[in-house]
Design a protein around this motif. Sequence first.
Motif, PDB file in Angstrom:
ATOM      1  N   GLU A 108       1.135   3.231  -3.414  1.00 46.37           N
ATOM      2  CA  GLU A 108       0.225   4.365  -3.397  1.00 46.37           C
ATOM      3  C   GLU A 108       0.491   5.622  -2.600  1.00 46.37           C
ATOM      4  O   GLU A 108      -0.098   6.519  -2.242  1.00 46.37           O
ATOM      5  CB  GLU A 108      -1.447   4.052  -3.168  1.00 46.37           C
ATOM      6  CG  GLU A 108      -2.097   3.291  -4.224  1.00 46.37           C
ATOM      7  CD  GLU A 108      -3.446   2.632  -3.743  1.00 46.37           C
ATOM      8  OE1 GLU A 108      -4.250   3.490  -4.019  1.00 46.37           O
ATOM      9  OE2 GLU A 108      -3.554   1.545  -3.236  1.00 46.37           O
ATOM     10  N   GLY A 164      -3.799   2.609   7.752  1.00 48.74           N
ATOM     11  CA  GLY A 164      -3.646   3.273   6.468  1.00 48.74           C
ATOM     12  C   GLY A 164      -2.461   4.191   6.250  1.00 48.74           C
ATOM     13  O   GLY A 164      -1.701   4.106   7.069  1.00 48.74           O
ATOM     14  N   ALA A 179      -1.796   8.742   0.765  1.00 44.91           N
ATOM     15  CA  ALA A 179      -1.426   8.617  -0.551  1.00 44.91           C
ATOM     16  C   ALA A 179      -0.895   9.822  -1.380  1.00 44.91           C
ATOM     17  O   ALA A 179      -1.054  10.753  -0.777  1.00 44.91           O
ATOM     18  CB  ALA A 179      -2.865   8.216  -1.345  1.00 44.91           C
ATOM     19  N   LYS A 210      -4.913  11.685  -0.759  1.00 47.66           N
ATOM     20  CA  LYS A 210      -6.299  10.760  -0.465  1.00 47.66           C
ATOM     21  C   LYS A 210      -5.813   9.752   0.769  1.00 47.66           C
ATOM     22  O   LYS A 210      -4.340   9.978   1.102  1.00 47.66           O
ATOM     23  CB  LYS A 210      -6.815   9.802  -1.329  1.00 47.66           C
ATOM     24  CG  LYS A 210      -7.729  10.914  -2.444  1.00 47.66           C
ATOM     25  CD  LYS A 210      -8.321  10.056  -3.257  1.00 47.66           C
ATOM     26  CE  LYS A 210      -9.259  11.025  -4.444  1.00 47.66           C
ATOM     27  NZ  LYS A 210      -9.430  10.388  -5.414  1.00 47.66           N
ATOM     28  N   TRP A 211      -6.636   8.902   1.302  1.00 46.51           N
ATOM     29  CA  TRP A 211      -6.010   8.059   2.255  1.00 46.51           C
ATOM     30  C   TRP A 211      -6.017   6.640   1.776  1.00 46.51           C
ATOM     31  O   TRP A 211      -7.447   6.375   1.322  1.00 46.51           O
ATOM     32  CB  TRP A 211      -6.990   8.239   3.747  1.00 46.51           C
ATOM     33  CG  TRP A 211      -6.364   7.413   4.715  1.00 46.51           C
ATOM     34  CD1 TRP A 211      -7.296   6.462   5.146  1.00 46.51           C
ATOM     35  CD2 TRP A 211      -5.358   7.727   5.438  1.00 46.51           C
ATOM     36  NE1 TRP A 211      -6.584   5.987   6.451  1.00 46.51           N
ATOM     37  CE2 TRP A 211      -5.455   6.584   6.506  1.00 46.51           C
ATOM     38  CE3 TRP A 211      -4.319   8.594   5.607  1.00 46.51           C
ATOM     39  CZ2 TRP A 211      -4.481   6.433   7.509  1.00 46.51           C
ATOM     40  CZ3 TRP A 211      -3.423   8.370   6.728  1.00 46.51           C
ATOM     41  CH2 TRP A 211      -3.308   7.377   7.458  1.00 46.51           C
ATOM     42  N   VAL A 212      -5.446   5.840   2.018  1.00 53.21           N
ATOM     43  CA  VAL A 212      -5.467   4.201   1.565  1.00 53.21           C
ATOM     44  C   VAL A 212      -5.609   3.554   2.859  1.00 53.21           C
ATOM     45  O   VAL A 212      -4.656   3.304   3.684  1.00 53.21           O
ATOM     46  CB  VAL A 212      -4.207   3.875   0.833  1.00 53.21           C
ATOM     47  CG1 VAL A 212      -4.440   2.517   0.450  1.00 53.21           C
ATOM     48  CG2 VAL A 212      -3.897   4.915  -0.399  1.00 53.21           C
ATOM     49  N   ASP A 213      -6.688   3.006   2.808  1.00 51.32           N
ATOM     50  CA  ASP A 213      -7.042   1.840   4.166  1.00 51.32           C
ATOM     51  C   ASP A 213      -6.150   0.689   4.247  1.00 51.32           C
ATOM     52  O   ASP A 213      -5.971   0.108   3.006  1.00 51.32           O
ATOM     53  CB  ASP A 213      -8.213   1.580   4.267  1.00 51.32           C
ATOM     54  CG  ASP A 213      -9.141   2.598   4.852  1.00 51.32           C
ATOM     55  OD1 ASP A 213      -8.895   3.599   5.764  1.00 51.32           O
ATOM     56  OD2 ASP A 213     -10.451   3.019   4.286  1.00 51.32           O
ATOM     57  N   VAL A 214      -5.606   0.275   5.008  1.00 42.59           N
ATOM     58  CA  VAL A 214      -4.931  -0.987   5.222  1.00 42.59           C
ATOM     59  C   VAL A 214      -5.415  -1.568   6.523  1.00 42.59           C
ATOM     60  O   VAL A 214      -5.127  -1.012   7.666  1.00 42.59           O
ATOM     61  CB  VAL A 214      -3.306  -0.823   5.387  1.00 42.59           C
ATOM     62  CG1 VAL A 214      -2.748  -2.152   5.487  1.00 42.59           C
ATOM     63  CG2 VAL A 214      -2.752   0.027   4.230  1.00 42.59           C
ATOM     64  N   ALA A 226       0.786  -1.122   0.071  1.00 38.96           N
ATOM     65  CA  ALA A 226       0.054   0.067   0.105  1.00 38.96           C
ATOM     66  C   ALA A 226       0.965   1.259  -0.098  1.00 38.96           C
ATOM     67  O   ALA A 226       0.583   2.160  -0.520  1.00 38.96           O
ATOM     68  CB  ALA A 226      -1.029   0.145   1.334  1.00 38.96           C
TER      69      ALA A 226
END
Length: 200
Positions: free
Chosen positions: A159, A188, A191, A195-199, A155
């Motif tokens: 991103e 997360g 990005a 934005k925000w990338v959930d992990v 992730a």
Amino acid sequence: MQENPVSMTAVQYDLADLLQRAHAKIRGRNRADCPRCGGRQTVSFTEELFCCHHAGCDFKGNRFTLARDLGLAQRPSRAEARALHLERERAEAAAQAFLVLVRRARFGLDGLHIELLNLRDEAHERLEVNHDDEVAWEALAYTYSELPRIRAEPALLGEGRFEDRQAWLEAGEERRHEMTDRILRVDGVPAFDGKWVDVK
Ligand SMILES: [Zn+2]
């Protein structure tokens, strides 16, 4: 021979101003008399381009060419053009090298991910046969602590923000652990596009 660098003056003048300097009389917002053929209001111009519509007249160009013709801006010298070209090539090479590093890192993680999933499945199988298999329990605990990390790193690399990816690639084992710990704590990564990338 001494050549002047590209002058910023070309950018500072607006086209109407340059046309006036070229002795074109401005008539309204986008018309002018032509200083070359003498046509009345035969020159039309926008912010960037101008053109005389009188048949056979070649008075036309853009803001930069006119500024240059008026001696307000010069073409880059050969040395400057070459320096610019080299600079661009260096930037492209750096970007390419960075991409290669990211792909290599991601490829390595994909392999590790598969290994961890295999190990987890094998541990489950062994525990079905023998519920007291200590080695299998340990392997299982290991895979459950490592698998989230394996999801966090792609992730980040895929991103994440450019500076975070670079930091990860330059980091040693310990620092990478810290970085993935942090990703898992906040579930997360920020990005590259804000934005925000959930992990999870
Ligand atoms: Zn003309």
